[in-house]
Design an enzyme around this catalytic site. Structure first.
Site, PDB file in Angstrom:
ATOM      1  CB  SER A 197      -0.892   0.012   1.243  1.00 49.89           C
ATOM      2  OG  SER A 197      -1.519   1.274   1.334  1.00 49.89           O
ATOM      3  CG  HIS A 234      -3.965  -1.525  -1.590  1.00 47.35           C
ATOM      4  ND1 HIS A 234      -5.104  -2.209  -1.979  1.00 47.35           N
ATOM      5  CD2 HIS A 234      -4.348  -0.742  -0.542  1.00 47.35           C
ATOM      6  CE1 HIS A 234      -6.116  -1.865  -1.206  1.00 47.35           C
ATOM      7  NE2 HIS A 234      -5.691  -0.969  -0.325  1.00 47.35           N
ATOM      8  CG  ASP A 289      -5.257   2.541   0.859  1.00 48.08           C
ATOM      9  OD1 ASP A 289      -6.208   1.755   0.684  1.00 48.08           O
ATOM     10  OD2 ASP A 289      -4.172   2.198   1.367  1.00 48.08           O
ATOM     11  CG  MET A 341      -8.338   7.330   2.668  1.00 46.57           C
ATOM     12  SD  MET A 341      -7.398   7.372   4.200  1.00 46.57           S
ATOM     13  CE  MET A 341      -6.625   5.760   4.146  1.00 46.57           C
ATOM     14  CG  HIS A 387      -9.382   0.422  -0.514  1.00 46.72           C
ATOM     15  ND1 HIS A 387      -8.799   0.169   0.708  1.00 46.72           N
ATOM     16  CD2 HIS A 387     -10.722   0.506  -0.270  1.00 46.72           C
ATOM     17  CE1 HIS A 387      -9.733   0.101   1.644  1.00 46.72           C
ATOM     18  NE2 HIS A 387     -10.903   0.314   1.085  1.00 46.72           N
ATOM     19  CG  MET A 431     -11.400   3.624   2.138  1.00 45.66           C
ATOM     20  SD  MET A 431      -9.844   3.570   3.046  1.00 45.66           S
ATOM     21  CE  MET A 431      -8.708   3.539   1.657  1.00 45.66           C
ATOM     22  CG  MET A 462     -11.881  -2.536   4.987  1.00 48.51           C
ATOM     23  SD  MET A 462     -10.320  -2.141   4.214  1.00 48.51           S
ATOM     24  CE  MET A 462      -9.320  -1.493   5.545  1.00 48.51           C
ATOM     25  CG  ASP A 467      -6.454  -2.776   2.987  1.00 49.85           C
ATOM     26  OD1 ASP A 467      -5.366  -2.558   3.551  1.00 49.85           O
ATOM     27  OD2 ASP A 467      -7.090  -1.895   2.350  1.00 49.85           O
TER      28      ASP A 467
HETATM   29  C1  DX5 Z   1      -6.474   1.543   5.559  1.00 48.63           C
HETATM   30  C2  DX5 Z   1      -6.053   1.291   4.140  1.00 48.63           C
HETATM   31  C3  DX5 Z   1      -4.971   0.305   4.050  1.00 48.63           C
HETATM   32  C4  DX5 Z   1      -3.683   0.718   4.694  1.00 48.63           C
HETATM   33  C5  DX5 Z   1      -3.064  -0.550   5.229  1.00 48.63           C
HETATM   34  O1  DX5 Z   1      -7.588   2.346   5.564  1.00 48.63           O
HETATM   35  O2  DX5 Z   1      -7.129   0.829   3.369  1.00 48.63           O
HETATM   36  O3  DX5 Z   1      -4.741  -0.095   2.693  1.00 48.63           O
HETATM   37  O4  DX5 Z   1      -2.778   1.337   3.826  1.00 48.63           O
HETATM   38  O5  DX5 Z   1      -1.969  -0.218   5.992  1.00 48.63           O
HETATM   39  P1  DX5 Z   1      -1.325  -1.229   7.041  1.00 48.63           P
HETATM   40  O6  DX5 Z   1      -0.850  -2.418   6.248  1.00 48.63           O
HETATM   41  O7  DX5 Z   1      -0.217  -0.429   7.624  1.00 48.63           O
HETATM   42  O8  DX5 Z   1      -2.397  -1.602   8.032  1.00 48.63           O
HETATM   43 ZN    ZN Z   2      -6.660  -0.115   1.354  1.00 47.96          ZN
END
Ligand code: DX5
Ligand code: ZN
Length: 218
Positions: A8, A33, A35, A37, A66, A68, A137, A175
Site C-alpha cells: 500500500s 494498492h 488508497d 480517502m 481502494h 474510501m 477490511m 487489508d
Molecule cells: C487503511 C487502508 C490500508 C492501509 C493498510 O484504511 O485501506 O490499505 O494502507 O496499511 P497497514 O498495512 O499499515 O495496516
Molecule cells: Zn486499502
C-alpha cells in the site's frame, strides 16, 4: 494459486514516491494498492487522481485502487483515466451496489467490493458472481499502521465458503494490519491477496519483506 502481494503506497514516502514505486517494480510484489480517502467516508484524506496518474507513469504492475469515498459512481470514469486497473468500492458507500459494479466493468476495469469490519460477508451474496475481488477490511479504514482485527480470519473463511457455494471466482483480498507475525495465518485462512503498508514501508528492508510475505506456501 500462489497468493499475491499488494504493497500500500499510503505508507510510502510521498516526497520520494518514484523511488518507492521503482522499489515495488523491482520487488516480488504483484500489485500496487492505492488508497483514496475523501475525509467523509473515512476520517482522513489521502490523495486523488493527479497522484494516481503520476504513480501510473512509473508503475509496471497493476493499480489496485481502494476507494474510501462516498458516491464513487461520480468518479468511475476519472479513476479509469488516471490508470486504475482494479477499482474497489465500499459496500457501505453504495446504495445501488449492483449498478456500480456494472459501471466499473463497463469502463474496462476489474470490479472489487470491500466490506468494513461490521459488515457480514453474506451482504455480498447476491452479487458474488458479479465481482472480481472481495476485499475484507481487517481494520477500520482510514489509517495505516493499525492492529489486525482477529475476527477477520473467520470472515476470510466465510468469503471462501461463499465463493464455493455460489460458484463465484472472485479473489479474496485482506487489508489492514497484515504483518510478518500474522501473514501465514491469513494465507491459511484463504486470502489470495495481501495488502501491506506499514509492514513493507516501515521495514528496514522493504524488498526483503515483500519477498518474505510472498514466499510462504501452504
Ligand atoms: C487503511 C487502508 C490500508 C492501509 C493498510 O484504511 O485501506 O490499505 O494502507 O496499511 P497497514 O498495512 O499499515 O495496516
Ligand atoms: Zn486499502
Amino acid at each position: 494459486m500462489a497468493h499475491l502481494i499488494a504493497p500500500s503506497i499510503l505508507s510510502a514516502d510521498f516526497a520520494n514516491l518514484q523511488r518507492d514505486i521503482e522499489m515495488i517494480n523491482r520487488s516480488q510484489a504483484d500489485w500496487f494498492h492505492v488508497d483514496v480517502m475523501d475525509g467523509v467516508f473515512v476520517p482522513n484524506i489521502s490523495f486523488g487522481m493527479p497522484v494516481i496518474s503520476a504513480v501510473k507513469k512509473h508503475a509496471t504492475k497493476p493499480l489496485d485502487v481502494h476507494l474510501m469515498i462516498v458516491d464513487p459512481d461520480r468518479y468511475i470514469p476519472a479513476f479509469k483515466k488516471s490508470g486504475a486497473d482494479i477499482l474497489t468500492v465500499h459496500a457501505e458507500a453504495c446504495t445501488h451496489l449492483h449498478r456500480t459494479i456494472q459501471y466499473i466493468k463497463q469502463e474496462g476495469m476489474k470490479a472489487g467490493v470491500v466490506i468494513n469490519p461490521h459488515t457480514p460477508v453474506s451482504a455480498l451474496r447476491e452479487i458474488a458472481n458479479d465481482i472480481d475481488l472481495l476485499l475484507v477490511m481487517s481494520v477500520n479504514p482510514g489509517f495505516g499502521g493499525q492492529s489486525f482485527i482477529e475476527r477477520s480470519l473467520a470472515k476470510i473463511g466465510e468469503a471462501k465458503a461463499m465463493r464455493e457455494a455460489t460458484g463465484a471466482s472472485y479473489l479474496i483480498e485482506v487489508d489492514g494490519g497484515v504483518s510478518l507475525h500474522n501473514y501465514r495465518q491469513i494465507v491459511e485462512a484463504g486470502a489470495d491477496v495481501l495488502v501491506a503498508g506499514n509492514a513493507v514501508f516501515g521495514a528496514a528492508d522493504p524488498t526483503a519483506t515483500i519477498a518474505t510475505l510472498k514466499n510462504y506456501e501452504l
